[in-house]
Design an enzyme around this catalytic site. Structure first.
Site, PDB file in Angstrom:
ATOM      1  N   THR A 288       0.851  -1.181   0.000  1.00  0.00           N
ATOM      2  CA  THR A 288       0.000   0.000   0.000  1.00  0.00           C
ATOM      3  C   THR A 288       0.891   1.237   0.000  1.00  0.00           C
ATOM      4  OG1 THR A 288      -2.013   0.994   0.843  1.00  0.00           O
ATOM      5  CG2 THR A 288      -0.436   0.233   2.499  1.00  0.00           C
TER       6      THR A 288
ATOM      7  N   CYS B 294      -3.942   7.664   7.203  1.00  0.00           N
ATOM      8  CA  CYS B 294      -4.466   6.285   7.128  1.00  0.00           C
ATOM      9  C   CYS B 294      -3.490   5.318   7.804  1.00  0.00           C
ATOM     10  CB  CYS B 294      -4.625   5.845   5.677  1.00  0.00           C
ATOM     11  SG  CYS B 294      -5.878   6.749   4.750  1.00  0.00           S
TER      12      CYS B 294
ATOM     13  N   HIS C  42      -6.209  -0.938   4.250  1.00  0.00           N
ATOM     14  CA  HIS C  42      -5.760   0.461   4.239  1.00  0.00           C
ATOM     15  C   HIS C  42      -6.881   1.280   4.882  1.00  0.00           C
ATOM     16  CE1 HIS C  42      -3.663   3.846   1.740  1.00  0.00           C
ATOM     17  NE2 HIS C  42      -4.444   4.406   2.633  1.00  0.00           N
TER      18      HIS C  42
END
Lengths: 205, 159
Positions: free
Chosen positions: B22, B28, B45
């Site tokens: 990711t 996040c 995520h």
């Protein structure tokens, strides 16, 4: 059900028009700061996308960009971002400071932050004049990082919970494309209604 | 070696020599859960700490409170054993420290929520690289449960 999925073609036109007016004023302010360097503005795009899809708006999540973020309050709420790729940001700082090789040091960062501030407030001023709405920008925040990290932090700070996000995006570039970037407006929930009420209530010929 | 990309709010799983990546973790939090012996793992995520007003049900990966159970379930579906699960997390930065006070920044709230829901789901946390002011890229090598985290201008860190 999400409100933004139900925008009529007329409402979409209005949002594009807001983008046009705002970004037009923003790019002419930027052009002036760059000693009248010519900037081309692309017709604004109103994108209604799911959260993961929005990363396509910023040219992929891994590219390094400079992002200036301003929260909008007053009669309408919303969020604004000015995103420029690393190379453009260096070119911009260099031409503002009259230096060949620009760095993102304290001086470089403060130049970027101030340019972003002027670009975004010019955008908001034009919309405010057009609609008569009071629009108050927050202080600007600057980050130089992966585009995805900046973009997702802005959306998360905006506490966007809906499945679909509406973004009014305008791209601009200088003649030789040395300086290019995006100006994004993410209208808040209260923002939508007020814009439409005022703009649709006006006789637009 | 198959690299699978995990976008914002999404959950993906991989087996054997699969690699989950990711990119662009800001506030996040990337969550990796894996069963080393069975060589299966998954990544989420996570965008925000909690869903509100029933929103986000269609995208469970967006919120910590829905993402962790969904990730556990997805890795079990792929052949993992719940009792063998381990977790590593990265992200939760505050990219605009001038605008958000440290105490109420989204990144820290996300990290706290992810940790809370890992605990509620009995998944031990084996490593973390969280908070700070820089974005991150996170890679999970499913085969051995190694997670590599990288920020711009920094060397990759193994957690």
């Amino acid at each position: 059900m999400d409100d933004s999925q139900q925008l009529t073609p007329q409402q979409l036109d209005l949002l594009r028009e807001l983008g046009n007016i705002g970004a037009g004023n923003a790019t002419s302010a930027l052009s002036m700061m760059l000693q009248d360097r010519k900037l081309e503005m692309v017709v604004p795009e109103v994108a209604i996308l799911s959260l993961p899809e929005t990363t396509t708006l910023i040219g992929g999540p891994e590219a390094i960009v400079a992002g200036i973020y301003i929260a909008v309050s007053g009669d309408v709420d919303g969020h604004m971002a000015f995103l420029i790729p690393e190379g453009s940001a260096k070119e911009l700082v260099g031409s503002m400071l009259g230096e060949e090789s620009a760095k993102f040091d304290e001086m470089g960062c403060s130049v970027l932050e101030e340019v972003g501030n002027i670009v975004i407030t010019s955008y908001l001023n034009a919309i405010s004049e057009m609609t008569g709405l009071m629009i108050m920008p927050s202080v600007p925040g600057l980050a130089i990082d992966m585009a995805g990290a900046i973009w997702s932090s802005i959306l998360a700070g905006a506490e966007i919970l809906d499945d679909f996000i509406t973004v009014i995006k305008t791209d601009f570039a200088s003649e030789g494309k040395q300086i290019a970037g995006h100006i994004m407006l993410i209208p808040g929930k209260a923002g939508f209604g007020k814009f439409f009420k005022i703009l649709l209530g006006t006789d637009r010929g | 070696m198959a690299e699978i990309f995990v976008n914002m709010g999404q959950i993906e799983v991989a087996r054997a020599d699969g690699v989950l990546v990711t990119v662009g973790l800001g506030s996040c939090v990337g969550v990796a859960i894996y069963d080393r012996e069975r060589m299966v793992g998954g990544m989420a995520h996570v965008f925000l700490a909690a869903s509100k007003d029933g929103k986000g049900i269609t995208q469970p990966g967006k919120f910590a409170d829905t993402a962790i159970p969904a990730l556990v379930e997805a890795v079990m579906q792929a052949g993992g054993r719940r009792s063998a699960f381990q977790a590593k997390i990265a992200g939760g930065a505050n990219l605009f420290p001038k605008l958000q006070a440290a105490s109420l920044n989204v990144g820290r709230q996300n990290v706290m929520a992810v940790k809370e829901h890992l605990q509620l789901n009995n998944v031990p946390l084996r490593g973390e690289d969280v908070e700070g002011n820089s974005g991150r890229k996170m890679t999970l090598y499913v085969k051995d449960g190694i997670v590599v985290v990288q920020s711009i201008g920094d060397k990759p860190r193994e957690i």
